[in-house]
Design a protein around this motif. Structure first.
Motif, PDB file in Angstrom:
ATOM      1  N   GLN A 105       0.824  -1.195   0.000  1.00 25.24           N
ATOM      2  CA  GLN A 105       0.000   0.000   0.000  1.00 25.24           C
ATOM      3  C   GLN A 105       0.866   1.256   0.000  1.00 25.24           C
ATOM      4  O   GLN A 105       0.651   2.179  -0.746  1.00 25.24           O
ATOM      5  N   GLU A 106       1.826   1.294   0.882  1.00 25.26           N
ATOM      6  CA  GLU A 106       2.822   2.331   0.915  1.00 25.26           C
ATOM      7  C   GLU A 106       3.928   1.872   1.861  1.00 25.26           C
ATOM      8  O   GLU A 106       3.704   1.000   2.697  1.00 25.26           O
ATOM      9  N   LEU A 122       5.938  12.125  -2.133  1.00 30.12           N
ATOM     10  CA  LEU A 122       7.392  12.257  -2.112  1.00 30.12           C
ATOM     11  C   LEU A 122       7.989  11.685  -0.829  1.00 30.12           C
ATOM     12  O   LEU A 122       9.111  11.168  -0.838  1.00 30.12           O
ATOM     13  N   GLN A 123       7.258  11.760   0.278  1.00 29.09           N
ATOM     14  CA  GLN A 123       7.717  11.090   1.494  1.00 29.09           C
ATOM     15  C   GLN A 123       7.813   9.588   1.266  1.00 29.09           C
ATOM     16  O   GLN A 123       8.741   8.928   1.744  1.00 29.09           O
ATOM     17  N   ALA A 124       6.849   9.033   0.535  1.00 29.39           N
ATOM     18  CA  ALA A 124       6.888   7.599   0.223  1.00 29.39           C
ATOM     19  C   ALA A 124       8.123   7.274  -0.623  1.00 29.39           C
ATOM     20  O   ALA A 124       8.805   6.263  -0.396  1.00 29.39           O
ATOM     21  N   GLU A 125       8.431   8.138  -1.596  1.00 25.36           N
ATOM     22  CA  GLU A 125       9.625   7.933  -2.416  1.00 25.36           C
ATOM     23  C   GLU A 125      10.890   8.006  -1.560  1.00 25.36           C
ATOM     24  O   GLU A 125      11.848   7.255  -1.773  1.00 25.36           O
ATOM     25  N   TYR A 126      10.895   8.914  -0.613  1.00 23.84           N
ATOM     26  CA  TYR A 126      12.051   9.118   0.275  1.00 23.84           C
ATOM     27  C   TYR A 126      12.308   7.868   1.108  1.00 23.84           C
ATOM     28  O   TYR A 126      13.440   7.380   1.194  1.00 23.84           O
ATOM     29  N   ILE A 127      11.252   7.334   1.718  1.00 28.45           N
ATOM     30  CA  ILE A 127      11.397   6.113   2.513  1.00 28.45           C
ATOM     31  C   ILE A 127      11.916   4.975   1.649  1.00 28.45           C
ATOM     32  O   ILE A 127      12.827   4.234   2.033  1.00 28.45           O
ATOM     33  N   ASP A 128      11.342   4.843   0.463  1.00 27.63           N
ATOM     34  CA  ASP A 128      11.765   3.771  -0.445  1.00 27.63           C
ATOM     35  C   ASP A 128      13.214   3.975  -0.887  1.00 27.63           C
ATOM     36  O   ASP A 128      13.981   3.010  -0.998  1.00 27.63           O
ATOM     37  N   ALA A 129      13.604   5.233  -1.122  1.00 34.83           N
ATOM     38  CA  ALA A 129      14.982   5.519  -1.540  1.00 34.83           C
ATOM     39  C   ALA A 129      15.976   5.123  -0.452  1.00 34.83           C
ATOM     40  O   ALA A 129      17.039   4.557  -0.737  1.00 34.83           O
ATOM     41  N   ILE A 130      15.636   5.400   0.813  1.00 36.70           N
ATOM     42  CA  ILE A 130      16.532   5.038   1.915  1.00 36.70           C
ATOM     43  C   ILE A 130      16.674   3.525   2.014  1.00 36.70           C
ATOM     44  O   ILE A 130      17.751   3.003   2.314  1.00 36.70           O
ATOM     45  N   ARG A 131      15.620   2.802   1.733  1.00 37.88           N
ATOM     46  CA  ARG A 131      15.675   1.341   1.779  1.00 37.88           C
ATOM     47  C   ARG A 131      16.537   0.771   0.657  1.00 37.88           C
ATOM     48  O   ARG A 131      17.150  -0.274   0.807  1.00 37.88           O
ATOM     49  N   LEU A 135      23.318   5.763   0.127  1.00 39.90           N
ATOM     50  CA  LEU A 135      23.433   7.188   0.431  1.00 39.90           C
ATOM     51  C   LEU A 135      22.269   7.943  -0.194  1.00 39.90           C
ATOM     52  O   LEU A 135      22.035   7.855  -1.401  1.00 39.90           O
ATOM     53  N   VAL A 136      21.546   8.678   0.649  1.00 42.11           N
ATOM     54  CA  VAL A 136      20.379   9.445   0.193  1.00 42.11           C
ATOM     55  C   VAL A 136      20.476  10.867   0.732  1.00 42.11           C
ATOM     56  O   VAL A 136      20.816  11.078   1.905  1.00 42.11           O
ATOM     57  N   PHE A 137      20.174  11.835  -0.127  1.00 39.38           N
ATOM     58  CA  PHE A 137      20.066  13.226   0.285  1.00 39.38           C
ATOM     59  C   PHE A 137      18.584  13.592   0.365  1.00 39.38           C
ATOM     60  O   PHE A 137      17.838  13.375  -0.601  1.00 39.38           O
ATOM     61  N   GLY A 138      18.159  14.148   1.493  1.00 41.19           N
ATOM     62  CA  GLY A 138      16.805  14.673   1.643  1.00 41.19           C
ATOM     63  C   GLY A 138      16.883  16.184   1.683  1.00 41.19           C
ATOM     64  O   GLY A 138      17.369  16.762   2.658  1.00 41.19           O
ATOM     65  N   ILE A 298      16.354  13.268  -3.005  1.00 42.99           N
ATOM     66  CA  ILE A 298      14.920  13.548  -2.944  1.00 42.99           C
ATOM     67  C   ILE A 298      14.753  15.021  -2.610  1.00 42.99           C
ATOM     68  O   ILE A 298      15.259  15.504  -1.596  1.00 42.99           O
ATOM     69  N   ARG A 299      14.047  15.743  -3.470  1.00 37.73           N
ATOM     70  CA  ARG A 299      13.889  17.194  -3.310  1.00 37.73           C
ATOM     71  C   ARG A 299      12.445  17.510  -2.916  1.00 37.73           C
ATOM     72  O   ARG A 299      11.539  17.454  -3.746  1.00 37.73           O
ATOM     73  N   PHE A 300      12.260  17.837  -1.649  1.00 36.13           N
ATOM     74  CA  PHE A 300      10.937  18.196  -1.145  1.00 36.13           C
ATOM     75  C   PHE A 300      10.621  19.648  -1.484  1.00 36.13           C
ATOM     76  O   PHE A 300      11.516  20.483  -1.666  1.00 36.13           O
ATOM     77  N   THR A 301       9.321  19.953  -1.543  1.00 37.83           N
ATOM     78  CA  THR A 301       8.865  21.320  -1.804  1.00 37.83           C
ATOM     79  C   THR A 301       7.820  21.705  -0.762  1.00 37.83           C
ATOM     80  O   THR A 301       7.488  20.913   0.135  1.00 37.83           O
ATOM     81  N   ALA A 302       7.283  22.905  -0.899  1.00 37.66           N
ATOM     82  CA  ALA A 302       6.241  23.362   0.023  1.00 37.66           C
ATOM     83  C   ALA A 302       5.035  22.421   0.016  1.00 37.66           C
ATOM     84  O   ALA A 302       4.323  22.309   1.019  1.00 37.66           O
ATOM     85  N   ALA A 303       4.812  21.721  -1.099  1.00 40.13           N
ATOM     86  CA  ALA A 303       3.678  20.791  -1.187  1.00 40.13           C
ATOM     87  C   ALA A 303       3.831  19.615  -0.232  1.00 40.13           C
ATOM     88  O   ALA A 303       2.857  18.929   0.084  1.00 40.13           O
ATOM     89  N   ASP A 304       5.052  19.380   0.256  1.00 39.07           N
ATOM     90  CA  ASP A 304       5.316  18.254   1.149  1.00 39.07           C
ATOM     91  C   ASP A 304       5.339  18.661   2.625  1.00 39.07           C
ATOM     92  O   ASP A 304       5.567  17.820   3.485  1.00 39.07           O
TER      93      ASP A 304
END
Length: 327
Positions: A105-106, A122-131, A135-138, A298-304
């Motif tokens: 589901q997520e 994008l938070q879901a993408e971030y979690i998946d990227a860390i897994r 090395l991940v940049f948030g 992962i580049r977050f914006t105001a929408a996140d």
């Protein structure tokens, strides 16, 4: 709740959805149907509950978003999680997310105190990227969950045995780390700068466990200067507020990555506190390492932003002014 018809050319006949566990419905609907009202207000539709059914009236796209959001909230309740206002907003933001995008589901983060679900795509993408990456940049503004989710992932991987320890770091005192000028022992000097990291730890582990693991070194919270000369093996390593590192500090930190370790670097490039004219180590790393295999940004914006809705509007206003000034 809104009871009248919604006059719109794209309106369709009411859609009725049904839920099989009546005991969960009071919490799904909220006190005085507040969750349904919140969805109505955001999507401009009408929701009317009849027993274990909800009739949805309004534009087709909005109805589909509302149904997907309600089913996500219902699944959350069936999983033993509660619902707050922010969870309702998150369910609507995540409504367009394909349920099989991440193989589930997520990508929920499971810790001993609670399960943490992403509140934006994008938070879901971030979690998946860390897994998936070593090395991940948030990157992005405050309130997007980049630090909180990284700490939660660290705890989750530690609890599951994927790493043996957690190392959490921040630059202290305007990146110069002039700790000797502050009163108290090292812990007292550093703690004010690391409070957001401690908050996330206490949200994911019982307080007595946090204290015990800090004492035995399984969890280490330390200023950036303490990373020099070390090789960090079998660890989850987080560098927060990385925009306040110098280029040399950032290179030093990046090269600490050891065998079977995961590293996450978070920061907001619009909030650099370095002296005028000194380049941020985070900005330099983003320019240098973009496209390097095994690194994801992962580049977050105001929408996140998932704090008070006004925070997102504040971020957008500042971004708009900065954009206008650069023209």
């Amino acid at each position: 709740m809104q009871q009248g018809d919604i006059a719109t050319q794209s309106a369709v006949a009411p859609r009725v959805i049904e839920f099989d566990d009546n005991k969960l419905l009071p919490e799904l609907f909220g006190e005085h149907d507040k969750n349904l009202v919140r969805i109505e207000t955001q999507l401009g539709i009408s929701l009317i509950n009849r027993g274990n059914q909800i009739a949805l009236t309004g534009p087709k796209e909005s109805i589909e978003l509302a149904e997907a959001g309600l089913r996500r909230l219902y699944a959350r309740l069936k999983g033993g999680e509660g619902i707050e206002d922010a969870d309702v907003d998150a369910a609507l933001r995540m409504a367009n997310q394909p349920t099989d995008l991440f193989g589930q589901q997520e990508p929920v983060i499971r810790t001993r105190r609670r399960h943490i679900s992403p509140r934006t795509p994008l938070q879901a993408e971030y979690i998946d990227a860390i897994r998936r990456n070593d090395l991940v940049f948030g990157l992005g503004p405050a309130g997007t969950g980049k630090t909180y989710l990284a700490v939660c992932m660290a705890v989750s991987m530690y609890v599951s045995g994927q790493v043996e320890r957690i190392i959490l770091s921040r630059p202290a005192v305007e990146a110069g780390e002039r700790l000797g000028f502050l009163p108290g022992d090292m812990k007292e000097k550093v703690d004010p700068y690391l409070r957001p990291i401690y908050d996330a730890l206490y949200d994911t582990l019982p307080a007595d466990q946090v204290t015990r693991k800090l004492e035995n070194g399984d969890i280490e919270v330390a200023p950036l200067a303490f990373m020099r000369g070390r090789t960090l093996k079998n660890a989850f390593v987080l560098l927060d507020e990385a925009q306040n590192t110098t280029t040399m500090q950032m290179k030093m930190f990046l090269t600490r990555l050891g065998e079977n370790s995961r590293m996450v670097i978070t920061g907001d490039l619009s909030q650099v506190d370095l002296p005028t004219g000194q380049k941020s180590g985070l900005a330099d790393a983003v320019e240098t390492l973009g496209g390097v295999r095994g690194i994801e940004m992962i580049r977050f914006t105001a929408a996140d932003v998932v704090r008070h809705p006004l925070v997102a509007r504040i971020v957008e206003a500042y971004d708009a002014r900065q954009g206008a000034a650069s023209l």
